[in-house]
Design an enzyme around this catalytic site. Structure first.
Site, short mmCIF file in Angstrom:
data_model
loop_
_atom_site.label_atom_id
_atom_site.label_comp_id
_atom_site.label_asym_id
_atom_site.label_seq_id
_atom_site.Cartn_x
_atom_site.Cartn_y
_atom_site.Cartn_z
N ASP A 1 1.10 -1.17 0.10
CA ASP A 1 0.03 0.12 0.06
C ASP A 1 0.80 1.30 -0.04
O ASP A 1 2.18 1.21 0.26
CB ASP A 1 -0.82 0.01 1.29
CG ASP A 1 -1.85 1.34 1.23
OD1 ASP A 1 -2.36 1.48 0.17
OD2 ASP A 1 -1.97 1.91 2.33
N SER A 2 0.36 2.24 -0.28
CA SER A 2 0.97 3.52 -0.25
C SER A 2 1.48 3.95 1.01
O SER A 2 2.20 4.98 1.34
CB SER A 2 0.19 4.63 -0.77
OG SER A 2 -0.86 5.03 0.23
N TYR B 1 -0.42 8.43 -2.69
CA TYR B 1 -0.42 7.83 -4.17
C TYR B 1 -1.63 8.63 -4.96
O TYR B 1 -1.62 8.77 -5.99
CB TYR B 1 -0.75 6.37 -4.46
CG TYR B 1 0.47 5.31 -4.01
CD1 TYR B 1 1.67 6.06 -3.57
CD2 TYR B 1 0.34 3.88 -4.33
CE1 TYR B 1 2.92 4.82 -3.25
CE2 TYR B 1 1.28 3.16 -4.24
CZ TYR B 1 2.63 3.67 -3.64
OH TYR B 1 3.61 2.85 -3.42
N GLY B 2 -2.62 9.01 -4.09
CA GLY B 2 -3.88 9.74 -4.83
C GLY B 2 -3.95 10.67 -5.74
O GLY B 2 -4.57 11.10 -6.40
N CYS C 1 -4.28 -1.38 -2.07
CA CYS C 1 -4.61 -0.08 -2.35
C CYS C 1 -5.45 0.22 -3.61
O CYS C 1 -5.19 -0.47 -4.63
CB CYS C 1 -3.28 0.57 -2.53
SG CYS C 1 -3.14 2.26 -3.00
N THR D 1 -6.16 3.02 -5.26
CA THR D 1 -5.35 3.79 -6.10
C THR D 1 -4.39 3.00 -6.77
O THR D 1 -4.13 3.15 -8.25
CB THR D 1 -4.70 5.04 -5.32
OG1 THR D 1 -5.72 5.51 -4.37
CG2 THR D 1 -4.37 6.19 -6.49
N CYS E 1 -10.79 3.73 -0.19
CA CYS E 1 -9.27 3.97 0.14
C CYS E 1 -9.19 3.13 1.42
O CYS E 1 -9.95 3.21 2.28
CB CYS E 1 -9.04 5.56 0.40
SG CYS E 1 -7.37 5.71 0.88
N THR E 2 -8.14 2.22 1.50
CA THR E 2 -7.79 1.49 2.48
C THR E 2 -7.50 2.25 3.77
O THR E 2 -7.36 1.54 4.70
CB THR E 2 -6.53 0.46 1.95
OG1 THR E 2 -5.42 1.21 1.80
CG2 THR E 2 -7.13 -0.64 1.07
N HIS E 3 -7.16 3.48 3.73
CA HIS E 3 -6.85 4.20 4.77
C HIS E 3 -8.03 4.62 5.52
O HIS E 3 -7.97 4.73 6.81
CB HIS E 3 -6.14 5.65 4.62
CG HIS E 3 -4.46 5.41 4.12
ND1 HIS E 3 -4.15 4.85 2.83
CD2 HIS E 3 -3.48 5.49 4.83
CE1 HIS E 3 -2.85 4.97 3.08
NE2 HIS E 3 -2.25 5.27 4.15
N1 DGL Z 1 -4.52 3.52 0.53
C1 DGL Z 1 -4.75 3.94 -0.52
C2 DGL Z 1 -5.96 3.47 -1.48
O1 DGL Z 1 -6.79 2.59 -1.23
C3 DGL Z 1 -4.16 5.34 -1.42
C4 DGL Z 1 -3.94 6.40 -0.56
C5 DGL Z 1 -3.09 7.45 -0.94
O2 DGL Z 1 -1.81 7.15 -0.77
O3 DGL Z 1 -3.35 8.29 -1.47
O4 DGL Z 1 -6.45 4.16 -2.38
#
Ligand code: DGL
Length: 285
Positions: free
Chosen positions: A22-23, A54-55, A85, A87, A193-195
């Site tokens: 993941d990012s 990453y977004g 992730c 993204t 988004c996984t965050h």
């Molecule tokens: N956790 C990531 C996702 O599921 C990306 C978050 C990011 O780095 O922008 O999209």
């Protein structure tokens, strides 16, 4: 430059770990579902926190970065890769599947289950700018939500606050970001988004308890289980190994990760070649 195709592979033994990328620390929300469903599997997780978010990066940049991380995971003898992730999946999953012969499990916002679950036909989707702008997301809406009103909400700045462990600080931003979804009366909200599952309680608090919140972590774990079974790669370790490797701030990740994973985990640094080489870091050391 992206490297030309043909297939890089690992030794793919059932005892090898599953690689997860993941990012940043968002991958832990997927990892905890994998741990619940597949407790006998070893997990080698990469949090590319020095390079998050990453977004707001281009699909080309994300593909290149994910290839570099996947190469490393394969060097560590991983038998499968989970792109934890949304993204990175939108930008890189198809490319990585062309590059590697091992199972690669990606993820996408839970639009399909949300469209099935909504009672009033109005669904909200929180995701990164990159995910919402992707062709993959447009295709997802076309396929599963033609009868549903979908309100999308990009969330710039939110991943950075989560990566910094500033959950209290995310409250004001969440109130602003979620206001249009509340005004639109969504009754179902997708965490794309996984965050975001890491702050699900805060999201629910802002939206109200009547709004159902859906994410993709459990579905990813189930898909992974199927792929391992199909490839005869399922492990029956009695002592599976768990490790998290970060390109960012090791001490911060060590403080945050065990809570978010729901169990102890040793955090190490990724090797020096993963040091920041593009744009700004959210976690300088
Ligand atoms: N956790 C990531 C996702 O599921 C990306 C978050 C990011 O780095 O922008 O999209």
């Amino acid at each position: 430059m992206l490297s030309p195709i043909p297939a890089k592979t690992s030794l793919q033994s059932a005892d090898s770990p599953i690689g997860l990328l993941d990012s940043g620390l968002g991958g832990l929300s997927v990892a905890r579902e994998i741990r619940r469903l597949l407790p006998q599997e070893s997990l080698l997780m990469v949090a590319d926190s020095a390079w998050a978010p990453y977004g707001d990066k281009s699909p080309e940049q994300i593909r290149e970065r994910c290839e570099k991380i996947s190469d490393w995971l394969i060097e560590q003898d991983c038998k499968a890769i989970v792109i934890a992730c949304n993204t990175a999946t939108a930008a890189a999953a198809s490319y990585l599947r062309e590059c590697y012969s091992l199972p690669i499990v990606g993820m996408e916002p839970a639009v399909k289950p949300a469209a099935a679950a909504t009672k009033n036909g109005i669904v909200g989707v929180m995701a990164t700018t990159g995910t919402l702008a992707s062709a993959r997301f447009a295709a997802l809406l076309g396929k599963f939500a033609s009868e549903t009103k979908v309100i999308t909400q990009p969330c710039p700045g939110l991943v950075e606050l989560i990566e910094a462990g500033d959950i209290a600080g995310s409250r004001t931003l969440l109130e602003n970001l979620l206001a249009p979804l509340r005004t639109a009366s969504v009754d179902t909200l997708v965490l794309g988004c996984t965050h975001y599952p890491l702050i699900k309680a805060q999201v629910s608090d802002v939206m109200g308890s009547a709004v159902q919140i859906i994410d993709t972590g459990e579905a990813v774990a189930r898909q992974l289980a199927r792929r391992l079974q199909d490839g005869q790669l399922a492990s029956n370790h009695s002592l599976p190994q768990l490790s998290l490797h970060t390109s960012g701030n090791q001490a911060l990740a060590q403080r945050l990760a065990p809570d978010w994973l729901g169990e102890p985990v040793e955090v190490s640094r990724l090797p020096p070649q993963f040091k920041l080489n593009h744009q700004s870091a959210t976690q300088p050391e």
